[in-house]
Write a protein that holds these residues in place. Structure first.
Motif, PDB file in Angstrom:
ATOM      1  N   THR A  30       1.956  17.162  -2.239  1.00 55.92           N
ATOM      2  CA  THR A  30       2.763  16.073  -2.802  1.00 55.92           C
ATOM      3  C   THR A  30       2.110  15.649  -4.116  1.00 55.92           C
ATOM      4  N   GLY A  43      -4.989  17.393  -1.815  1.00 60.14           N
ATOM      5  CA  GLY A  43      -3.920  16.538  -1.336  1.00 60.14           C
ATOM      6  C   GLY A  43      -2.806  17.390  -0.769  1.00 60.14           C
ATOM      7  N   LEU A  95      -1.205  12.991  -4.891  1.00 59.92           N
ATOM      8  CA  LEU A  95      -1.947  12.590  -3.696  1.00 59.92           C
ATOM      9  C   LEU A  95      -3.447  12.847  -3.836  1.00 59.92           C
ATOM     10  N   VAL A 117      -1.983   4.708  -0.926  1.00 61.34           N
ATOM     11  CA  VAL A 117      -1.251   5.809  -0.281  1.00 61.34           C
ATOM     12  C   VAL A 117      -0.482   5.215   0.893  1.00 61.34           C
ATOM     13  N   ILE A 176       8.592  10.363  -0.274  1.00 62.72           N
ATOM     14  CA  ILE A 176       7.605  11.388  -0.611  1.00 62.72           C
ATOM     15  C   ILE A 176       8.228  12.759  -0.383  1.00 62.72           C
ATOM     16  N   GLN A 190      -5.184  10.068  -5.674  1.00 62.67           N
ATOM     17  CA  GLN A 190      -5.277   8.854  -4.865  1.00 62.67           C
ATOM     18  C   GLN A 190      -6.345   8.992  -3.785  1.00 62.67           C
ATOM     19  N   TRP A 247      -2.182  13.079   6.633  1.00 66.24           N
ATOM     20  CA  TRP A 247      -3.176  13.888   5.908  1.00 66.24           C
ATOM     21  C   TRP A 247      -4.507  13.912   6.662  1.00 66.24           C
TER      22      TRP A 247
END
Length: 199
Positions: free
Chosen positions: A109, A75, A112, A58, A96, A115, A66
């Motif tokens: 997004t 996410g 996310l 990320v 992004i 990830q 975040w």
């Protein structure tokens, strides 16, 4: 041994534009302070720790943002109307795109959450070791994201603050800052919501 300067050295530096330092052992510093209690000794801050550039799953800025304003189990990010234009631009600069969800002030997004889950961050906010041991520029990007989301600048005394209710994240933040050669302090205070004091 330590490379140090005293108040006298710094006063002379203001006149000569050149700071003179001296090398002292820990015992010599103690002896100097005992002999001259008012002569404060300063030790130069450490330089940033250099690690190799890492392949990070990320973007470090996005992860930092975040960790500050993200939803723990998703996410997604909580971003007010007054900030969304600026934040969207910052995300676009990192390729992004933010997408509005059906929940007010909530944005997501693509990819996310997957990830974050692979990093073990879902419902477990912290800074993974791979980010704490990334390059200086990658760690600076992580710091930018953290401060842009949950940071605050006190104009009165020029202090930058990062606030979190998560002890592990607070400790991670201190480690991150220290690894960049920045002096930091850590304090614990109660918070309030709509005037109601919380523990």
């Amino acid at each position: 041994q330590w490379e140090v300067s005293t108040v006298y050295d710094r006063r002379m530096a203001a006149k000569t534009n050149q700071l003179v330092t001296r090398t002292l052992t820990t015992n010599e510093i103690i002896e100097l302070r005992e002999k001259h209690p008012k002569r404060k000794v300063s030790i130069e801050l450490a330089k940033p720790v250099n690690y190799l550039t890492k392949e990070l799953p990320v973007d470090p800025y996005i992860l930092g943002y975040w960790l500050g304003e993200g939803t723990s189990n998703e996410g997604q990010f909580t971003i007010g109307d007054e900030d969304i234009e600026e934040v969207s631009q910052l995300f676009l600069e990192r390729d992004i795109t933010l997408h509005k969800t059906t929940i007010k002030y909530r944005y997501s997004t693509r990819g996310l959450r997957t990830q974050l889950r692979e990093l073990g961050l879902i419902n477990n906010k912290h800074i993974p070791d791979i980010y704490l041991q990334a390059s200086v520029e990658q760690r600076l990007e992580l710091l930018r994201g953290l401060l842009d989301s949950d940071g605050h600048f006190q104009t009165r005394d020029g202090v930058v603050e990062f606030c979190t209710c998560l002890p592990e994240l607070a400790n991670n933040f201190k480690e991150l800052i220290s690894s960049l050669g920045v002096k930091t302090t850590h304090s614990i205070n109660s918070s309030s919501l709509y005037g109601v004091r919380k523990k």
